[in-house]
Design an enzyme around this catalytic site. Structure first.
Site, short mmCIF file in Angstrom:
data_model
loop_
_atom_site.label_atom_id
_atom_site.label_comp_id
_atom_site.label_asym_id
_atom_site.label_seq_id
_atom_site.Cartn_x
_atom_site.Cartn_y
_atom_site.Cartn_z
N LYS A 179 0.83 -1.20 0.00
CA LYS A 179 0.00 0.00 0.00
C LYS A 179 0.87 1.25 0.00
CE LYS A 179 -0.44 -0.32 5.03
NZ LYS A 179 -1.37 -0.55 6.14
N LYS A 185 0.52 5.64 0.71
CA LYS A 185 -0.34 6.67 1.28
C LYS A 185 0.24 8.06 1.04
CE LYS A 185 -2.09 3.60 4.90
NZ LYS A 185 -2.24 3.39 6.37
#
Length: 571
Positions: free
Chosen positions: A209, A211
């Site tokens: 992931k 961010k």
């Protein structure tokens, strides 16, 4: 692409390659009436669509005894850049919560909503309802750039809205281009002209992931240094000059593995607004090409930077974008919390900050928070804004409409911000049990009870209204950003936590472990002693975390209060 891409792929990487750009067999799994689950490989792909398969861990043992499969359900997460929600969207999201989900609406630490407890047959109708509300869940989870967060209340200055516009541009730029989302959840037809390959992500997407967050000084209400790519908006004379760039932030770790750790982002330079998209893409694609795809626990950008060096990363980034970053501009942060009550903007509009404990909006045990906000949404003419601290703002309210909203706030118990202690106002808790499969201990369900006991201790020392950041996580993965709390508990096992102390109040220093694997009586005893010393010996306006370091209770941090600029930015 780096050499890792030419090596045999790890199992999850192979799942992505074989997925036909995130399709897998999700459609077939959703249609299978025999089980409440879907195939394991599809659970990995489902995350890219904004959903996790979970089960109720409170019921596991009993269902096992009855020879029943676990009580499977699904969590769905929306992608809402900057956490902006219109009243019409709010009512649609409320409908999903009351029709298909359990435990109401939950505001996450990424400025968006999660719905929990949706059974398999209701996942598709829920996804369609989100789409009909002009929102999406695509890339809210998975190995892609996820929700882009930004400082709240953009209307408080004209430049706050400019920053919100950049937030939306970044979010749109990094969305996957696959048509799988539309095929599975919407009309079921393959989109004509869909590219054969993801132009940005390729066929393996990112290693983990990613961010992005934008902070607007003097508020660090998004914990900008906790992001893979943190951007600090520099506004001078009412105009956005550009952004300081910080890279390599991340909160996750693994107990017992010192090669994993939380890390604050490192400042590497400043970019003008027109350079932002290119620089952000350069950061993302460098991580795409050089991130660790063999060991998932080392696949975040922070490890790529630490393994290869910040100087190497900055040089690689500048080579990709074709220009040198400028020197970091001066900035200042006051704190990383939220503001509560009414605040008037420069245009005369008002904004009401409301405290929502652990971000959970629901009607249960005498609480009518979900109903209360529903009633506000029915009369509100502005919008709502969610915060990274799990609170909400009723934004853009005309003076003539304040009284009607105040009446509803009082009627439905949404005025708790007027009565909360200092530590409760700055509390963040992750979901943890019973639905999170990673949780080792309680968090959201336990926090109210523990906070009451902490308040009793603080009151005894005359500190009840002292603002102290408290964060609790059921595991070390860090969804509640526990490593940035002045006081934090990180779950080890049922009823046992690491007690971490010493972060600063502006989000620019990590805490450290004070006591490992201890129980509630030990936690309370340790904190009672520290509260007593703090009340007696603190300096004027000295925060709890700063006191612990100045007094020698904790060692001097290895990282400066302001993250070290490890590489001299180019002029």
């Amino acid at each position: 692409m780096n050499s890792l891409m030419k090596s045999p792929l790890a199992p999850l990487e192979q799942i992505k390659v074989d997925s036909r750009y995130l399709r897998g067999t999700i459609t077939e799994g959703l249609a299978d009436p025999v089980t409440g689950a879907i195939a394991d490989s599809d659970t990995k792909l489902l995350k890219f669509h904004g959903s996790y398969m979970q089960d109720d861990r409170d019921l596991r043992d009993e269902r096992r005894k009855q020879k029943l499969e676990p009580a499977y359900s699904f969590m769905i997460r929306a992608r809402l850049p900057g956490g902006v929600v219109t009243p019409k969207q709010w009512l649609a999201f409320d409908h999903i919560a009351t029709t298909w989900a359990t435990r109401g609406l939950r505001i996450t630490t990424r400025q968006t909503f999660q719905w929990h407890g949706i059974i398999k047959r209701d996942v598709k109708p829920s996804m369609q309802a989100i789409h009909d509300a002009l929102a999406t869940t695509l890339a809210a989870c998975g190995d892609v750039n996820r929700q882009v967060v930004s400082s709240v209340n953009p209307q408080l200055s004209s430049q706050h809205q400019v920053v919100q516009d950049w937030t939306e541009q970044l979010s749109t730029h990094f969305l996957p281009r696959t048509g799988a989302y539309h095929e599975i959840w919407l009309n079921g037809e393959k989109i004509v002209g869909e590219p054969e390959e993801e132009p940005l992500y390729g066929h393996t997407y990112l290693p983990r992931k990613f961010k992005i967050g934008i902070a607007i000084p003097p508020l660090n209400d998004i914990d900008v240094f906790a992001n893979d790519l943190g951007l600090i908006a520099i506004i001078e004379n009412g105009q956005l000059q550009g952004f300081n760039v910080a890279v390599g932030g991340g909160m996750g770790a693994t107990h017992g593995d010192d090669t994993t750790y939380p890390r604050l982002g490192s400042l590497i330079g400043f970019v003008k607004p027109e350079q932002l998209i290119a620089v952000a893409e350069g950061v993302v694609t460098t991580q795409r090409d050089y991130g660790n795809r063999k060991e998932r626990q080392h696949a975040r950008l922070k490890y790529t930077i630490d393994h290869r060096g910040l100087e190497w990363f900055k040089a690689e980034l500048e080579q990709r974008v074709g220009f040198a970053l400028q020197s970091v501009r001066d900035y200042h942060f006051d704190h990383n919390g939220d503001r509560f009550g009414w605040i008037k903007g420069e245009d005369g509009q008002w904004h009401l900050g409301l405290y929502i404990e652990s971000g959970r909006l629901w009607d249960e045990e005498g609480l009518r928070l979900l109903t209360g906000v529903r009633e506000i949404a029915r009369i509100h003419k502005g919008e709502f804004r969610l915060t990274c601290n799990q609170n909400m703002i009723v934004a853009n309210v005309a003076t003539r409409d304040k009284a009607a909203i105040d009446k509803l706030v009082a009627e439905y118990g949404l005025d708790g911000y007027k009565r909360q202690s200092g530590i409760r106002r700055y509390n963040i808790a992750c979901v943890a049990l019973p639905t999170c499969g990673l949780a080792m201990a309680e968090s959201e369900r336990y926090a109210p009870e523990l906070l009451t006991k902490l308040e009793s201790l603080l009151d005894g020392h005359g500190l009840l209204n002292e603002p102290i950041q408290f964060r609790i996580s059921g595991c070390p993965n860090g969804c509640s950003r526990p490593y940035l709390g002045e006081i934090a508990l990180v779950g080890r096992a049922p009823g046992r936590y690491d007690l971490r102390l010493g972060a600063d109040f502006t989000g620019r220093r990590l805490n450290i472990v004070y006591r490992e694997n201890i129980t509630e009586p030990e936690i309370l005893a340790a904190l009672d002693t520290l509260f007593g010393a703090y009340a007696k010996d603190r300096l004027n306006d000295e925060k709890f975390g700063d006191y612990l370091i100045r007094s020698g209770t904790l060692p001097e941090p290895t990282q400066n209060l302001i993250p070290i600029v490890l590489v001299q930015a180019s002029a």
